[in-house]
Design a protein around this motif. Structure first.
Motif, PDB file in Angstrom:
ATOM      1  N   GLN A 532       0.848  -1.181   0.000  1.00  0.00           N
ATOM      2  CA  GLN A 532       0.000   0.000   0.000  1.00  0.00           C
ATOM      3  C   GLN A 532       0.892   1.243   0.000  1.00  0.00           C
ATOM      4  O   GLN A 532       1.862   1.326   0.763  1.00  0.00           O
ATOM      5  CB  GLN A 532      -0.919   0.007   1.227  1.00  0.00           C
ATOM      6  CG  GLN A 532      -2.055   1.008   1.132  1.00  0.00           C
ATOM      7  CD  GLN A 532      -3.216   0.625   2.037  1.00  0.00           C
ATOM      8  OE1 GLN A 532      -3.045  -0.057   3.041  1.00  0.00           O
ATOM      9  NE2 GLN A 532      -4.416   1.064   1.694  1.00  0.00           N
ATOM     10  N   ALA A 533       0.557   2.178  -0.875  1.00  0.00           N
ATOM     11  CA  ALA A 533       1.372   3.386  -0.989  1.00  0.00           C
ATOM     12  C   ALA A 533       1.328   4.180   0.319  1.00  0.00           C
ATOM     13  O   ALA A 533       0.250   4.419   0.872  1.00  0.00           O
ATOM     14  CB  ALA A 533       0.889   4.253  -2.139  1.00  0.00           C
ATOM     15  N   ARG A 534       2.502   4.588   0.785  1.00  0.00           N
ATOM     16  CA  ARG A 534       2.615   5.392   2.006  1.00  0.00           C
ATOM     17  C   ARG A 534       2.647   6.881   1.659  1.00  0.00           C
ATOM     18  O   ARG A 534       1.959   7.681   2.270  1.00  0.00           O
ATOM     19  CB  ARG A 534       3.882   4.971   2.754  1.00  0.00           C
ATOM     20  CG  ARG A 534       4.112   5.660   4.090  1.00  0.00           C
ATOM     21  CD  ARG A 534       5.378   5.099   4.729  1.00  0.00           C
ATOM     22  NE  ARG A 534       5.717   5.829   5.941  1.00  0.00           N
ATOM     23  CZ  ARG A 534       5.232   5.548   7.142  1.00  0.00           C
ATOM     24  NH1 ARG A 534       4.371   4.558   7.290  1.00  0.00           N
ATOM     25  NH2 ARG A 534       5.589   6.255   8.209  1.00  0.00           N
ATOM     26  N   TYR A 535       3.456   7.246   0.673  1.00  0.00           N
ATOM     27  CA  TYR A 535       3.488   8.614   0.158  1.00  0.00           C
ATOM     28  C   TYR A 535       4.284   8.600  -1.144  1.00  0.00           C
ATOM     29  O   TYR A 535       4.908   7.592  -1.505  1.00  0.00           O
ATOM     30  CB  TYR A 535       4.115   9.594   1.163  1.00  0.00           C
ATOM     31  CG  TYR A 535       5.608   9.439   1.367  1.00  0.00           C
ATOM     32  CD1 TYR A 535       6.520  10.228   0.653  1.00  0.00           C
ATOM     33  CD2 TYR A 535       6.122   8.515   2.285  1.00  0.00           C
ATOM     34  CE1 TYR A 535       7.887  10.098   0.845  1.00  0.00           C
ATOM     35  CE2 TYR A 535       7.482   8.371   2.482  1.00  0.00           C
ATOM     36  CZ  TYR A 535       8.364   9.167   1.750  1.00  0.00           C
ATOM     37  OH  TYR A 535       9.716   9.039   1.930  1.00  0.00           O
ATOM     38  N   ASN A 569       0.545  12.899   0.048  1.00  0.00           N
ATOM     39  CA  ASN A 569      -0.177  11.867   0.786  1.00  0.00           C
ATOM     40  C   ASN A 569      -1.604  12.375   1.026  1.00  0.00           C
ATOM     41  O   ASN A 569      -1.778  13.512   1.460  1.00  0.00           O
ATOM     42  CB  ASN A 569       0.522  11.581   2.120  1.00  0.00           C
ATOM     43  CG  ASN A 569      -0.036  10.353   2.821  1.00  0.00           C
ATOM     44  OD1 ASN A 569      -0.808   9.602   2.236  1.00  0.00           O
ATOM     45  ND2 ASN A 569       0.341  10.191   4.078  1.00  0.00           N
ATOM     46  N   PRO A 570      -2.651  11.643   0.706  1.00  0.00           N
ATOM     47  CA  PRO A 570      -2.594  10.245   0.263  1.00  0.00           C
ATOM     48  C   PRO A 570      -2.273  10.114  -1.219  1.00  0.00           C
ATOM     49  O   PRO A 570      -2.424  11.057  -1.987  1.00  0.00           O
ATOM     50  CB  PRO A 570      -4.011   9.751   0.550  1.00  0.00           C
ATOM     51  CG  PRO A 570      -4.852  10.979   0.397  1.00  0.00           C
ATOM     52  CD  PRO A 570      -4.019  12.121   0.903  1.00  0.00           C
ATOM     53  N   VAL A 571      -1.839   8.901  -1.595  1.00  0.00           N
ATOM     54  CA  VAL A 571      -1.585   8.560  -2.981  1.00  0.00           C
ATOM     55  C   VAL A 571      -2.071   7.124  -3.170  1.00  0.00           C
ATOM     56  O   VAL A 571      -1.936   6.294  -2.278  1.00  0.00           O
ATOM     57  CB  VAL A 571      -0.089   8.711  -3.321  1.00  0.00           C
ATOM     58  CG1 VAL A 571       0.781   7.809  -2.460  1.00  0.00           C
ATOM     59  CG2 VAL A 571       0.169   8.442  -4.794  1.00  0.00           C
ATOM     60  N   LEU A 572      -2.661   6.848  -4.317  1.00  0.00           N
ATOM     61  CA  LEU A 572      -3.266   5.539  -4.576  1.00  0.00           C
ATOM     62  C   LEU A 572      -4.196   5.157  -3.425  1.00  0.00           C
ATOM     63  O   LEU A 572      -4.147   4.049  -2.895  1.00  0.00           O
ATOM     64  CB  LEU A 572      -2.192   4.460  -4.784  1.00  0.00           C
ATOM     65  CG  LEU A 572      -1.354   4.567  -6.060  1.00  0.00           C
ATOM     66  CD1 LEU A 572      -0.267   3.506  -6.081  1.00  0.00           C
ATOM     67  CD2 LEU A 572      -2.233   4.444  -7.309  1.00  0.00           C
ATOM     68  N   ARG A 573      -5.052   6.079  -3.054  1.00  0.00           N
ATOM     69  CA  ARG A 573      -5.973   5.865  -1.936  1.00  0.00           C
ATOM     70  C   ARG A 573      -6.827   4.611  -2.185  1.00  0.00           C
ATOM     71  O   ARG A 573      -7.349   4.385  -3.272  1.00  0.00           O
ATOM     72  CB  ARG A 573      -6.880   7.085  -1.773  1.00  0.00           C
ATOM     73  CG  ARG A 573      -7.797   7.020  -0.561  1.00  0.00           C
ATOM     74  CD  ARG A 573      -8.961   7.999  -0.731  1.00  0.00           C
ATOM     75  NE  ARG A 573      -8.506   9.388  -0.810  1.00  0.00           N
ATOM     76  CZ  ARG A 573      -8.374  10.183   0.259  1.00  0.00           C
ATOM     77  NH1 ARG A 573      -8.654   9.727   1.464  1.00  0.00           N
ATOM     78  NH2 ARG A 573      -7.960  11.427   0.098  1.00  0.00           N
ATOM     79  N   ASP A 574      -6.941   3.786  -1.160  1.00  0.00           N
ATOM     80  CA  ASP A 574      -7.775   2.578  -1.179  1.00  0.00           C
ATOM     81  C   ASP A 574      -7.327   1.553  -2.217  1.00  0.00           C
ATOM     82  O   ASP A 574      -8.116   0.695  -2.626  1.00  0.00           O
ATOM     83  CB  ASP A 574      -9.248   2.930  -1.418  1.00  0.00           C
ATOM     84  CG  ASP A 574      -9.819   3.840  -0.333  1.00  0.00           C
ATOM     85  OD1 ASP A 574      -9.372   3.705   0.826  1.00  0.00           O
ATOM     86  OD2 ASP A 574     -10.678   4.672  -0.655  1.00  0.00           O
TER      87      ASP A 574
END
Length: 769
Positions: A532-535, A569-574
């Motif tokens: 999951q993308a963090r930032y 951030n967020p990036v690639l949320r969900d």
């Protein structure tokens, strides 16, 4: 291959106008094109160089083309391939039919109206394309219609045929065709447009032969007008007259061509180490002092200062979007061999870091003594010795840990050791197969011509050339962060980089750009886990501890200063990306060159970047040097087929491997390529150039980057699959081809590793037993 392809349907509707105008601008054209809700279709293929000859094939809807006016450029040529074009200018107007051509001034106003969707060939030249020839050319003041008669017919048909097959010509064919088109262009204009000097086409053709003869003999100090005239069977007086019609004397033309060649030689990558006097002699100057004086008069600087100034500019602007060796490799090969693999070749590599837990199981830790960075080499001293059947636990580190040192380096003793870089030293200095003195682009030792942190090499007892090494991946797990603030957590990085497929296809500003995404990895033994993308952050110029500024992501291990970036951030949320843990690099040492860039894969394995090479899979590699010299690295948490943006999700991993040696004469005795086996499938990898080191010779580590294509990789995958089915399963050629089309899946492995890959997946379940 310097070729640009454009299809409007690849772009969102609201960006198609801008993208189309960018293509036309390369050909010195403007357009009033207006996309109407995506209804119009445009396409283009453009090939060549802006400072030489550009040939374009346009598929264009109804629109009007006008010139980007520019003094000093040669006229443009438009050739309609299937319909009429209307030409209008201040004092003229006419129709150009298919099979005719129009020559258009580059510095005057005119309009070319395309009444409907049609195909058009466009030629755009600069003076350098003609090697200084302007014989018989008078300034063009208005558009001029060329009918398909005589030499003009040959010119039109040649250009039309070349335009139709622009993307099907190989580089050698294109280079030959470029000169043919340039010469035909010149003689056609002279024959069709009255010259102020009374020059005719036969004189233009003769003058072209004279200049070509001069180009071939520039290095001869005694070259003279009388010698060239005698070679062509004309009098010296007539030769001098022809040069006067070109606007200069023979002596001046010869000196100018020699100086131009010297200017290019002084800054050519493979000649930067050649003394200036030798450059002068190679260009026909017999006196170095006289050469220095003439060069300064012509270019404003003495040759030494000119070269120094070029190198300074090159270092300041380095990147040059060159991941591997320049096509003309810089380094004197003998000097390169003397410094091939730096100090680790002759030093104790630290065998204490490889320990036996029992007679057949080994543990190989990663540290600055057991890794080599960015290259393979048959000369590296092994860090571990094993026997067929042994298992090895190997620690591998990602070269992208420095994208967030706080998460992936801090507190991890091994990573801190490998990545250590202060103003005084780097623990691992060489990073890539380039020169240690960074004399190509000034990036750092090794120049980043190869980027992967590889653990090894491992010497396999009794392994000899002709054997096959099987590397089974029994298990693999991500390496936890050593930072106590993130104890028990796992992190990785992905970079949309300048070597990625997207770099010249970006839609949004700023263009170009590079983007880094930091992921947290959540392994799950039962569910498979996810990332999951963090930032994320956009790459900003970084100054390394040695003071070199890296405007792009051009050298591995440059520590990113958090103060220079803006996290998003967020990036690639969900979005949760399923894990596909695998090793991008598993390689034995190649036999040809030393050292070898770790980026392009080939017969020896290397940077295969196929996500199927994970737990439970094996890879079979043909052994080329005694002991095989196995290296493992480039660990990935996840990757899609294609790896289009430049990297996978890069994440340090530890793997457990079983090493099995298959001696000559076994069922893999004719294996000449990396073969992957999973419990359910055979996976064969085709490459654009299966053995680029042998195919291109000494320049292979640059040529392969310039000459790869999916077409070549697909052909190689087809041939290997046919061979495998016929040899391993006893099928006839017809049976193999039928099976390939009906039941074998071909996919794009990667398009970012210099040597592009296409894989074939053969399901074992098809074969009884």
């Amino acid at each position: 291959m310097n070729i640009r392809q454009f299809i409007s349907e690849s772009y969102p509707v609201d960006t198609r106008d801008t993208a189309w105008r960018d293509v036309l601008a390369a050909l010195q054209l403007r357009s009033d094109f207006k996309n109407q809700e995506g209804a119009e279709f445009t396409a283009a293929v453009v090939r060549g160089h802006a400072d030489g000859l550009l040939l374009g094939r346009l598929t264009a809807t109804a629109q009007t083309l006008t010139p980007i006016r520019q003094r000093g450029r040669l006229p443009l040529v438009l050739i309609p391939l299937d319909d009429d074009i209307e030409i209008s200018a201040e004092n003229c107007g006419f129709t150009v039919a298919s099979g005719q051509a129009v020559i258009l001034p580059a510095d005057r106003s005119w309009k070319a109206s395309l009444p409907r969707t049609m195909h058009v060939a466009v030629i755009c030249l600069s003076d350098s394309a003609l090697n200084g020839q302007r014989f018989g050319l008078s300034p063009l003041v208005a558009p001029h219609l060329i009918s398909a008669k005589g030499l003009a017919s040959v010119f039109i048909r040649t250009v039309g045929a070349a335009a139709q097959d622009l993307d099907g010509l190989n580089d050698l064919e294109w280079q030959s065709l470029e000169q043919v088109i340039a010469n035909l262009f010149l003689t056609t204009i002279v024959s069709c447009i009255p010259s102020e000097t009374g020059t005719n086409a036969s004189q233009a053709a003769l003058f072209s032969r004279l200049t070509m003869a001069i180009e071939r003999r520039l290095s001869e100090p005694e070259l003279s007008a009388s010698r060239i005239a005698g070679q062509e069977g004309i009098s010296e007086r007539y030769l001098q007259k022809l040069f006067e019609q070109n606007g200069e004397s023979f002596t001046h033309y010869l000196r100018e061509r020699r100086l131009q060649h010297a200017r290019l030689a002084l800054v050519a990558p493979d000649e930067l180490r050649i003394p200036i006097a030798e450059v002068a002699y190679s260009c026909g100057f017999s006196d170095a002092a006289n050469f220095n004086r003439l060069f300064k008069e012509r270019f404003g600087l003495p040759p030494g200062a000119f070269r120094t100034n070029h190198l300074k500019t090159l270092m300041e602007t380095a990147n040059a979007e060159q991941r591997g060796w320049p096509v003309k490799a810089l380094t004197n090969r003998k000097a390169q061999k003397r410094s091939a693999v730096d100090g680790t070749q002759g030093e104790d590599p630290g065998l204490d870091d490889a320990r036996d837990t029992d007679a057949t199981h080994h543990v190989l830790a990663a540290n600055s003594r057991t890794v080599h960075w960015g290259y393979f080499s048959r000369s590296l001293r092994p860090v571990l010795e094993v026997t067929s059947g042994d298992t090895v636990e190997v620690e591998t580190l990602t070269q992208h840990a420095s994208d967030d040192p706080d998460l992936m380096i801090r507190g991890d003793t091994a990573a801190e050791d490998v990545f250590f870089w202060s103003a005084e030293k780097k623990n691992v200095d060489r990073r890539g197969a380039g020169p240690l003195d960074a004399s190509v682009y000034g990036r750092g030792a090794g120049e980043g011509f190869g980027v992967h942190v590889c653990t090894g090499p491992i010497f396999v007892n009794d392994a000899e050339p002709g054997d096959v090494l099987e590397v089974r991946i029994d298990d693999m797990s991500p390496r936890p962060s050593g930072n106590p603030d993130y104890e028990g957590r796992y992190f990785g990085s992905s970079v949309a980089a300048w070597w990625g497929y997207q770099y010249s296809e970006l839609l949004e500003d700023p263009r170009p750009r590079e983007n880094v995404v930091i992921y947290e990895i959540f392994p799950d033994e039962l569910e498979g886990g996810y990332a999951q993308a963090r930032y994320s952050y956009r790459w900003a110029p970084q100054t390394d501890p040695f003071g070199v500024n890296h405007k792009t992501y051009d050298y591995p291990g440059v520590p990113v200063d958090p103060a220079t970036i803006t996290p998003v951030n967020p990036v690639l949320r969900d979005v949760r990306i399923p894990l596909r843990p695998h090793f991008g690099v598993i390689a034995v040492a190649p036999r040809e060159a030393d050292p070898v860039d770790s980026v392009p894969p080939a017969y020896f394995g290397g940077n295969i970047d196929n996500w199927r090479l994970g737990k439970g899979a094996s890879v079979y590699l043909p052994v080329s040097v005694p002991g095989a010299l196995l290296s493992i690295g480039d660990p990935h948490a996840a990757q899609g087929d294609g790896e289009v943006a430049g990297t996978a999700i890069e994440c340090s991993m530890t793997g457990r491997f079983t090493i099995v040696l298959h001696k000559k004469g076994n069922r893999f005795s004719d294996l000449t390529y990396p073969l992957i086996e999973t419990p359910e499938e055979w996976v064969l990898t085709g490459f654009s150039h299966p053995n680029y080191l042998a195919e291109f010779g000494a320049k292979g580590q640059g040529e392969v980057y310039a000459k790869s294509s999916l077409d070549l990789a697909m052909k190689d995958a087809f041939r290997k699959t046919r061979r495998f089915l016929m040899a391993s399963h006893g099928l006839s050629e017809d049976e193999a081809i039928m099976l390939m089309s009906s039941a074998v899946d071909f996919g794009v492995t990667q398009v970012v590793d210099g040597n592009w890959g296409v894989h074939a997946i053969i399901r074992k379940s098809m074969f009884n037993g």
